[in-house]
Structure formats: structure tokens, C-alpha cells
Design an enzyme around this catalytic site. Structure first.
Site, mmCIF file in Angstrom:
data_model
loop_
_atom_site.group_PDB
_atom_site.id
_atom_site.type_symbol
_atom_site.label_atom_id
_atom_site.label_comp_id
_atom_site.label_asym_id
_atom_site.label_seq_id
_atom_site.Cartn_x
_atom_site.Cartn_y
_atom_site.Cartn_z
ATOM 1 N N CYS A 147 0.775 -1.226 -0.038
ATOM 2 C CA CYS A 147 0.032 -0.106 -0.101
ATOM 3 C C CYS A 147 0.920 1.310 0.006
ATOM 4 O O CYS A 147 1.411 1.536 1.234
ATOM 5 C CB CYS A 147 -0.993 0.106 1.109
ATOM 6 S SG CYS A 147 -2.031 1.543 1.483
ATOM 7 N N CYS A 150 -0.453 3.991 2.282
ATOM 8 C CA CYS A 150 -0.332 3.800 3.735
ATOM 9 C C CYS A 150 1.152 4.117 4.123
ATOM 10 O O CYS A 150 1.510 4.494 5.131
ATOM 11 C CB CYS A 150 -0.577 2.318 4.315
ATOM 12 S SG CYS A 150 -1.885 1.657 3.286
ATOM 13 N N ASP A 151 2.116 3.563 3.125
ATOM 14 C CA ASP A 151 3.585 3.536 3.820
ATOM 15 C C ASP A 151 4.351 4.594 2.876
ATOM 16 O O ASP A 151 5.885 4.614 3.200
ATOM 17 C CB ASP A 151 4.097 1.905 3.407
ATOM 18 C CG ASP A 151 3.219 0.967 4.504
ATOM 19 O OD1 ASP A 151 2.866 1.465 5.543
ATOM 20 O OD2 ASP A 151 3.371 -0.033 3.997
#
Ligand code: NAP
Length: 320
Positions: A147, A150-151
Site C-alpha cells: 500500500c 499507507c507507507d
């Protein structure tokens, strides 16, 4: 008949009778809830682990009509939810852990409750596919990610590798190029699967490079990822490539484990529905990626959700 699994602790849970239970809170689930709520079915939506589904993890959605400038996936999910709640949807932060479809009303056990549902719409979506190579599991969260939204931030000014040649890989690579100093896309063929607009953007992006006809064989490191082994599938050459991050976007696996042996699945594990979104159990519908390996768009999932809710409403009316 009680639930087959978790029976011992099941009886201590509260039972709630509902006209319609929606399992999943992505675009399909919340669109189903909107339509069902407006038909007075007072739907309950079980969010699952990710409120808003996979779409909520998408940085920017530019192809959902009505938002010409595009908007964030989480923002769109919040709007879907607010609209569904406005008409009486109850959104519950809980996950279905067992189902009993042996008789109607159907029983669905969650971590906290048991729902006794006259109708059900299953919108449990899909999960990113793994490469299943050495080091992948060990370094997940330590340089390996599925992701970008997300990261991505953790890879500021770092060099990263992205695996896959589809829309997800290209879209995420473009997003990740905001943070990373260099993005190297490793693709197993010499031609991308992703659409032309994303291809053009990726090719024009100075930070994005490609390694063609190649696959990752191993992800290595100490505490964090430090390098990967890359094999050229045409020449057989194997080389070491230094990188601090590995983002994997190679498709998805349907989240249908709960329904194995209880509803009809296709060979790839997707729930089988007809054009009315009906599964092989009366009053049980499926919508979105759990029942669609082909289109997988926010708008198609939302449309399937709406269709399932309309059908559930007609089904209940036919019984009155
Ligand atoms: P996808 O289209 O199935 O692409 C998966 C990619 O991963 C392919 O390039 C495939 O290679 C590669 N791959 C698969 N297994 C692999 C393995 N074991 N090792 C190495 N590479 C592997 O998946 P996706 O990109 O997640 O897209 C899924 C659907 O969502 C598509 O219909 C796509 O159009 C849609 N989507 C649309 C958008 C958008 O419109 N903006 C954004 C994201 C996703 P091959 O090409 O050789 O098969």
C-alpha cells in the site's frame, strides 16, 4: 440450528434481528446500504478491518464521476458513509467470523454479536496478492509493503522497487515518486498491462525506471530490506539490486474464505452471482470485487451494490 464454529462462546453474544446485513464497507457495501436505507430496510453495515475497503487506501480517485478534480479514497468513503447514514444505515465496527446459511433468517456471527438477517449483501472485497518468495513475509512492514498510500511517506528520499505491470503498479509508482528518490518497476514481461494514460505518466516521470522481463526471486536485508535478487526470465541472468523498499502490486485474491462450502465460488474463489447479484442462496447477494474479478472499479462496485440492494428490497416485498 446454531452456528457450526465458535458455538461455545456464541450463546453469550447478543442477537440482533435485521432485515438486511451488509458485510463490508467499501463502495459496494456503502452503496448497497444507501439504497437499502432509502427503501426503509434499516441496514446494518459490518465494516470489516478496513472501513471504506481498498478504495479508502487509494491516494487519489480521478475516475469516479461527479468529482472532476478527483478526491482521496478515504474522503470518498467518508462521503459514501455519511450519505448512507443520513437515511438510517447503522455502521458497526465489527467483522463477520462465521455464517450459517442452512436456513433463513441467516445467522452471521461477528466478534461482538450475532446477526439474524432476512437478507444479506456480501461485499468483502479482495486482498493484495503476495509474491510468495523468500524474505517477503519476514520483511513485510520492514520495507515490504502492499500500500503506497499507507507507507509511501516512510520512503522519503529512498530508492524503492515496485513489482507488477498493471494499473495499480503504475498508479502507486507515480504516487510513490513524490517521496522516493527513485522508483524501479520490475515487470515480468516487456509490455505493461496498465492503461495508456497511466503508462504515459509513468514513462514521463523522471524518477520512474523499468526493469523488463524480470522477476524478484528473494528479498534480503538485516532489520530492514537492503536488496533484492532479480532474475531476467529471458536470459536467466540473476543479479543483486540494492533497494530500501519493495512495493508489490500483482493483483488480488477474493476475501471469500468465510463462504467456502456455503455459497458457490468460481475456480479463482470469487462468489458467483447472476445479473441480479443473486448468489445460489435466496436472499443472499454479493457485489463489488468479491464477485467481480474483471472491472474492479469504484463505480462498478458501487453500481453492483445498488443493484444488490434493489434486488434485496424486491425479494423482501415479494414475501410480504
Ligand atoms: P492486474 O491488472 O491483474 O495486474 C497485475 C500485474 O502483476 C500484471 O502486470 C501481472 O503481470 C503482474 N503479476 C501477476 N502475478 C505476478 C507474479 N507472481 N510475479 C510478478 N508479476 C505478477 O492487477 P491490478 O493492477 O491490481 O489491477 C486490478 C484491476 O483494477 C484491473 O482491472 C485494473 O484496471 C483496475 N485498476 C484500475 C485503476 C484505475 O483505473 N486508475 C487503478 C488500479 C486498478 P502480467 O501483465 O504479465 O500478467
Amino acid at each position: 440450528m446454531g452456528l457450526t464454529v465458535n458455538e461455545d462462546k456464541a450463546y453469550s453474544k447478543n442477537e440482533e434481528a435485521v432485515k438486511l446485513l451488509v458485510i463490508g464497507s467499501g463502495p459496494a457495501g456503502l452503496s448497497a446500504a444507501l439504497y437499502a436505507a432509502r427503501a426503509d430496510l434499516e441496514p446494518v453495515v459490518l465494516t470489516g478491518m478496513t472501513m471504506g475497503g481498498q478504495a479508502a487506501l487509494t491516494h487519489l480517485i480521478e475516475n469516479y464521476p461527479g468529482f472532476p478534480e478527483g478526491l482521496g479514497g478515504a474522503e470518498l468513503g467518508d462521503l459514501f458513509r455519511a450519505q448512507a447514514e443520513r437515511f438510517g444505515t447503522k455502521v458497526v465496527y465489527d467483522t463477520a467470523i462465521d455464517v450459517d446459511f442452512s436456513q433463513r433468517p441467516y445467522r452471521v456471527e461477528t466478534y461482538n454479536s450475532i446477526y439474524v438477517a432476512e437478507t444479506l449483501i456480501i461485499t468483502t472485497g479482495a486482498t493484495p496478492r503476495h509474491l510468495d518468495i523468500p524474505g517477503e513475509a519476514k520483511f513485510t512492514g520492514k520495507g515490504v509493503s502492499y500500500c503506497g498510500t499507507c507507507d509511501g511517506f516512510f520512503f522519503k528520499d529512498k530508492e524503492i522497487v515496485v513489482v507488477g505491470g498493471g494499473d495499480s503498479s503504475l498508479e502507486e509508482s507515480i504516487f510513490l515518486s513524490r517521496f522516493a528518490s527513485k522508483v524501479t518497476i520490475v515487470h515480468r514481461r516487456d509490455e505493461l498491462r496498465g492503461g495508456k494514460i497511466l503508462q504515459d505518466r509513468a514513462f514521463a516521470n523522471e524518477k520512474i525506471n523499468f526493469i523488463w522481463d524480470s522477476v524478484l526471486e528473494e528479498i534480503k536485508g538485516d532489520d530492514q530490506v537492503t536488496n533484492v535478487t532479480i532474475k531476467n526470465v529471458k536470459t536467466g541472468d540473476v543479479s543483486d539490486f540494492e533497494t530500501e523498499g519493495v512495493f508489490i502490486f500483482i493483483g488480488h485474491i477474493p476475501n471469500s474464505e468465510l463462504f467456502e462450502g456455503k455459497l458457490e465460488l468460481d475456480d479463482a474463489g470469487y462468489l458467483v452471482v447472476n445479473n441480479l447479484m443473486e448468489t445460489d442462496k435466496p436472499g443472499v447477494y454479493a457485489a463489488g470485487e468479491i464477485a467481480d474479478s474483471h472491472f474492479r472499479q469504484v463505480i462498478t462496485s458501487a453500481g453492483m451494490g445498488a443493484a444488490a440492494a434493489i434486488q434485496a428490497t424486491r425479494f423482501l416485498e415479494s414475501e410480504e
